[in-house]
Design an enzyme around this catalytic site. Structure first.
Site, PDB file in Angstrom:
ATOM      1  N   ARG A 101       0.860  -1.181   0.000  1.00  0.00           N
ATOM      2  CA  ARG A 101       0.000   0.000   0.000  1.00  0.00           C
ATOM      3  C   ARG A 101       0.896   1.230   0.000  1.00  0.00           C
ATOM      4  NH1 ARG A 101       0.398   2.738   4.774  1.00  0.00           N
ATOM      5  NH2 ARG A 101       0.494   1.638   6.768  1.00  0.00           N
ATOM      6  N   ASP A 204       9.098   9.432  11.336  1.00  0.00           N
ATOM      7  CA  ASP A 204       7.844   9.242  10.605  1.00  0.00           C
ATOM      8  C   ASP A 204       7.614  10.433   9.678  1.00  0.00           C
ATOM      9  OD1 ASP A 204       5.195   8.504   9.861  1.00  0.00           O
ATOM     10  OD2 ASP A 204       4.859   7.543  11.786  1.00  0.00           O
TER      11      ASP A 204
END
Length: 299
Positions: A101, A204
Site C-alpha cells: 500500500r 515518521d
C-alpha cells in the site's frame, strides 16, 4: 522563545492518523486515518469534524489546484471530490505486489505528487522488508519510479530554495537528503543528514519551517524534533503526551501553529488508559517559527 503549549484539539480516535495538511481556503486541517480508511477535515473555528470513508487504506491527502483533493489509496493515486464524497482512480502502482500500500505523500513546489509504498504491516512497524518504492505522479498523470527496496516510505519535504529533497525510510532510522531538480523532478546524490537516537525511536512524517529547519515526528518516541539539515544537529525536542506521534504540519491563519497526528494501533487497554488521547490531533503553539504553506497538485 515564547513558551510552548500543547493541546489535544480533536479526538477522532484515529487508528493511524497521518498526513496533516492545512487547507487555507477552508480554514481547516485535513488528515487521514490509514487503518480506519477515512479522510478527515477538521475546522478549528467551530471544532467541526467531517470524515469521508474510502474503500482501502488511505495514507496521504493533498490539495489540488483545480479544487478538492488528491489522495493515495491502497496502491492508487486518486482524486477526491469532497462534497460529493466521490473518489476516482488516477493511476495505480505496484500491481505485482498485492500486499503493498502507499504510505506518506506530499506535493512538490512544481505541483508533482510524491508518494512511496510499503508492505502491509502485520503489527506496527513489523512487515516484509524492502517491498516499497518511491513514486512521483506528474500533472499529466504519468508516473515515475525513483527507486525501490524501501521498507516504510515516509516523511518528505523540500528545502526553501527547492534544490534539496528530504526523505525518510523509517526503518533506516535516518533523515536523508537528495539533490533536487525542480525542472524535471529528478533526485540524486542520496545522503543521510541525521540518524535518530534510541529514545527518539522511529522517524515518521516531516515538514519544514520558514527558517529551513526540519520537524520530524518520532513514532513510538512521543515527540517532534527540530533538525538543522545543514549541520545535522538536533535543535529542539517537543514531547507530547502520547507515544505514537506520526506526522506534523504547520497551519492556522499565519502558519504559526503546528498540528501533529497520532496513532492508537498496537496499544493495549492498559497503554490506552494511560494515554487516552492517542489517535487525537494535537496543536503546538509558541514554537516561535512559522511553516510553509502546502503546494497543490497541478494535475
Amino acid at each position: 522563545m515564547s513558551s510552548v503549549r500543547i493541546e489535544c484539539v480533536a479526538s477522532p480516535g484515529c487508528r493511524i492518523g497521518e498526513s496533516p495538511v492545512w487547507d487555507e481556503s477552508e480554514g481547516a486541517l485535513l488528515f487521514v486515518d490509514i487503518a480506519g480508511r477515512r479522510v478527515w477535515r477538521w475546522s478549528p473555528a467551530g471544532g467541526h469534524s467531517r470524515a469521508i470513508a474510502v474503500d482501502a487504506p488511505v495514507s496521504s491527502v493533498a490539495l489540488r489546484k483545480s479544487g478538492d483533493y488528491v489522495i493515495t489509496l491502497g496502491t492508487r493515486f486518486a482524486a477526491l471530490k469532497w462534497e460529493e464524497e466521490l473518489v476516482t482512480t488516477i493511476t495505480q502502482v505496484d500491481k505485482d505486489k498485492p500486499n503493498n500500500r502507499f504510505n506518506d505523500g506530499k506535493v512538490d513546489p512544481a505541483g508533482r505528487y510524491f508518494a512511496g509504498t510499503m508492505a502491509e504491516e502485520t503489527q506496527p512497524a513489523v512487515l516484509e522488508r524492502r517491498q516499497g518504492s518511491l513514486y512521483t505522479l506528474f500533472p499529466d498523470r504519468s508516473v515515475v519510479k525513483h527507486f525501490d527496496q524501501v521498507d516504510i516510505s515516509n516523511g518528505l519535504d523540500w528545502s526553501l530554495d527547492h534544490r534539496t529533497f528530504f526523505y525518510i525510510d523509517s526503518l533506516s532510522y535516518s533523515v536523508d537528503a537528495f539533490d533536487y531538480d525542480l525542472q524535471t523532478g529528478n533526485i540524486g546524490n542520496r545522503r543521510s543528514i541525521y540518524k535518530l537516537e534510541k529514545e527518539e525511536s522511529i522517524p515518521d512524517g516531516m515538514c519544514i519551517d520558514t527558517e529551513g529547519k526540519l520537524w520530524v515526528a518520532c513514532y513510538d518516541g512521543g515527540r517532534v524534533i527540530r533538525l538543522d539539515p545543514e549541520t545535522g544537529k538536533r535543535l529542539q525536542t517537543v514531547k507530547l503526551p502520547v507515544d505514537k506521534t506520526t506526522s506534523c504540519c504547520f497551519g492556522g491563519r499565519d502558519y504559526s501553529e503546528m498540528y501533529v497526528t497520532t496513532a492508537s494501533d498496537g496499544m493495549d487497554k492498559e497503554w490506552l488508559s494511560r494515554q487516552p488521547q492517542a489517535g487525537g490531533i494535537f496543536k503546538i503553539t509558541g514554537l516561535g517559527v512559522k511553516g510553509v504553506p502546502p503546494y497543490p497538485f497541478a494535475g
